[in-house]
Design a protein around this motif. Structure first.
Motif, short mmCIF file in Angstrom:
data_model
loop_
_atom_site.label_atom_id
_atom_site.label_comp_id
_atom_site.label_asym_id
_atom_site.label_seq_id
_atom_site.Cartn_x
_atom_site.Cartn_y
_atom_site.Cartn_z
N PRO A 294 -5.09 0.08 -1.09
CA PRO A 294 -6.06 1.04 0.04
C PRO A 294 -6.77 2.27 -0.54
CG PRO A 294 -4.92 0.65 1.35
CD PRO A 294 -4.35 0.03 -0.24
N LEU A 295 -8.16 2.58 -0.39
CA LEU A 295 -8.74 4.14 -1.16
C LEU A 295 -8.21 4.86 0.40
CD1 LEU A 295 -10.14 5.33 -2.82
CD2 LEU A 295 -12.47 4.94 -0.95
N TYR A 296 -6.66 5.73 -0.33
CA TYR A 296 -6.97 6.57 0.55
C TYR A 296 -7.56 7.58 0.23
CZ TYR A 296 -1.89 4.69 0.35
OH TYR A 296 -0.83 4.05 0.86
N ILE A 297 -8.56 8.37 1.62
CA ILE A 297 -9.38 9.33 1.49
C ILE A 297 -8.07 10.75 1.45
CG2 ILE A 297 -11.71 10.87 2.28
CD1 ILE A 297 -12.27 7.40 2.77
N HIS A 298 -8.21 11.98 0.98
CA HIS A 298 -7.13 12.91 1.77
C HIS A 298 -7.60 14.35 1.49
CE1 HIS A 298 -2.51 14.58 1.87
NE2 HIS A 298 -3.41 15.07 1.02
N PRO A 299 -8.16 15.12 3.09
CA PRO A 299 -8.72 15.33 3.10
C PRO A 299 -8.04 16.67 2.22
CG PRO A 299 -8.71 14.81 4.91
CD PRO A 299 -7.96 13.79 3.70
N ARG A 308 -5.94 5.98 -5.30
CA ARG A 308 -6.09 4.23 -5.56
C ARG A 308 -4.73 4.43 -6.50
NH1 ARG A 308 -9.52 0.23 -3.02
NH2 ARG A 308 -11.23 1.41 -3.39
N PHE A 309 -3.96 3.64 -6.08
CA PHE A 309 -3.02 3.65 -6.64
C PHE A 309 -2.31 1.62 -7.83
CE2 PHE A 309 -2.18 6.79 -3.80
CZ PHE A 309 -0.48 7.60 -3.82
N TYR A 310 -2.67 2.01 -8.59
CA TYR A 310 -3.06 0.78 -8.76
C TYR A 310 -0.83 0.60 -8.44
CZ TYR A 310 -7.21 0.79 -9.56
OH TYR A 310 -8.42 1.51 -8.79
N GLU A 311 -0.49 -0.45 -8.71
CA GLU A 311 0.69 -1.08 -8.85
C GLU A 311 0.43 -2.22 -10.02
OE1 GLU A 311 3.39 -2.48 -5.49
OE2 GLU A 311 4.75 -2.59 -6.83
N LEU A 341 0.49 12.95 0.35
CA LEU A 341 -0.56 11.40 -0.12
C LEU A 341 1.05 10.29 -1.09
CD1 LEU A 341 -3.35 10.31 -0.66
CD2 LEU A 341 -3.28 10.96 -3.02
N THR A 342 1.35 10.84 -1.96
CA THR A 342 2.30 10.05 -2.93
C THR A 342 3.28 9.88 -1.90
OG1 THR A 342 1.98 11.01 -4.77
CG2 THR A 342 4.04 9.51 -4.56
N MET A 347 5.15 5.16 1.39
CA MET A 347 6.27 4.32 2.79
C MET A 347 5.42 3.09 3.40
SD MET A 347 7.93 6.58 4.43
CE MET A 347 7.91 5.70 6.01
N SER A 348 4.35 3.35 2.50
CA SER A 348 4.10 1.87 2.74
C SER A 348 3.97 0.39 1.89
CB SER A 348 2.19 1.23 1.56
OG SER A 348 2.26 2.49 0.74
N LEU A 349 4.74 0.71 1.04
CA LEU A 349 5.80 0.07 0.11
C LEU A 349 6.64 -0.45 0.83
CD1 LEU A 349 5.35 1.47 -3.43
CD2 LEU A 349 4.02 -0.03 -2.38
#
Length: 352
Positions: A294-299, A308-311, A341-342, A347-349
């Motif tokens: 998903p698109l991460y919005i990191h203010p 966005r991360f592409y695996e 962010l990373t 963590m989501s993985l």
DNA sequence: AATGCGTGGTA
DNA sequence: TTACCAAGCAT
């Protein structure tokens, strides 16, 4: 002593919080706490402070460590230059000062990562040297107390505040005094909705007396944050992934990350394979995209990142990746210091 | 001298 | 939800 200082000192004795760095007189521990607390909330800093002290009980242990270990322990705190400077200064203290912090404002000021505030804090709190310090709390308290109209963001404004801080400083107990005024700012003289009724200084306070609390401190205008678009290539083949260490004058300097493509505008996921850098990174490689995050919005305070991360998987690694990035076991990624962010992405993985 | 550096809490 | 801002420093 100034009447104001007397009131502050008395109030502090009755209201100060029990914080770990207030239980020590060690210059090392006080310095460590001050570096951690730069632009950082006490509540967030406590945890890091305790972990650092546990791992590095004295300046020699810290000096002996690798910069990477220091960064790893610092991970998540932000402003990562502080971690590198912390380490460099520890080494400086050992090599140049035989492991003892100098009881001298100018010598402290010369240390990496130590500016006017931190030099004054260590000098006064650890060594009892009578120098006033000015941090965000002090600015707020004094700007309201004296109704300072010059924006504190300008050099003139800062100087004005500093002059006042010097004037009211209790030179007999500079460490206590400095902490007292900061504590008042942190607990009572809050940025929004300050508890003026509980404030021991309110009878003297310009802003309170004129019912103009909201007008102080006077600030300059802030620049709005710019937008940036990051596309991370999480490339894996046979249990390996590729990473590199950021080394530019930019965010997250010296942290690790996956190969990155930055664009000046948003790119739809289905269009990323047409990107020039993407094609360059994967040149001559048969790959497939396993997952698009998903698109991460990191203010951040000064820019907003859309990420966005592409695996991506392949049987063999493209030569560009192999040459320009470091290949590591996927499992060992957690040993490297990475941005929040990373970390969130990783963590989501894990949850899958 | 002005700008840029992180992250998280708060209203 | 956005804006503010937190024990600032380096360049």
């Amino acid at each position: 002593m100034e009447a104001t200082a007397k009131i502050l000192g008395k109030w502090y004795e009755g209201h100060k919080r029990d914080l770990p760095w207030r239980r020590t007189e060690s210059a090392y521990e006080i310095w460590l706490s001050e570096i951690i607390l730069q632009q950082t909330r006490v509540q967030q800093g406590i945890h890091y402070y305790e972990r650092f002290l546990e791992r590095f009980p004295d300046v020699h242990q810290l000096a002996k460590a690798s910069t990477e270990e220091v960064l790893k322990l610092w991970q998540g705190l932000g402003y990562y230059t502080r971690a590198r400077n912390l380490h460099a200064t520890a080494r400086e203290i050992v090599s140049r000062y035989d492991g003892r912090f100098p009881a001298d404002y100018d010598k402290l000021l010369a240390l990496k990562g130590v500016g006017e505030y931190t030099a004054a804090a260590v000098a006064s709190i650890a060594f009892g040297i009578p120098v006033a310090l000015v941090d965000g709390n002090v600015v707020r308290v004094l700007a309201r107390l004296y109704g300072i109209r010059i924006p504190f963001t300008t050099p003139k404004g800062r100087k004005e505040i500093h002059t006042l801080a010097d004037r009211i400083l209790d030179k007999r107990n500079p460490g206590i005094h400095n902490q007292a005024i900061m504590e008042l700012g942190a607990l009572v003289c809050l940025p929004k909705n300050p508890s003026c009724r509980d404030c021991p200084l309110h009878p003297k306070c310009y802003a309170f007396k004129h019912e103009r609390i909201k007008d102080f401190p006077v600030r300059g205008v802030r620049e709005k944050s710019r937008k940036r678009y990051f596309h991370y290539l999480h490339f894996s083949c046979s249990g390996k992934v590729f990473i590199h260490q950021r080394n530019k004058k930019d965010i997250w300097n010296s942290l690790f990350e996956f190969p990155i493509i930055e664009t000046s505008r948003a790119v739809k996921p289905e269009k990323i394979t047409a990107n020039k850098q993407w094609r360059h990174l994967l040149e001559g490689c048969r790959y497939r995209i396993i997952e698009v995050s998903p698109l991460y919005i990191h203010p951040l305070s000064h820019q907003t990142l859309y990420v966005r991360f592409y695996e991506v998987q392949a049987a063999t690694a493209p030569s560009v990746l192999a040459q320009e990035y470091t290949c590591i076991d996927a499992k060992r990624i957690h040993e490297y210091p990475v941005s929040r962010l990373t970390e969130k992405y990783l963590m989501s993985l894990k949850k899958d």
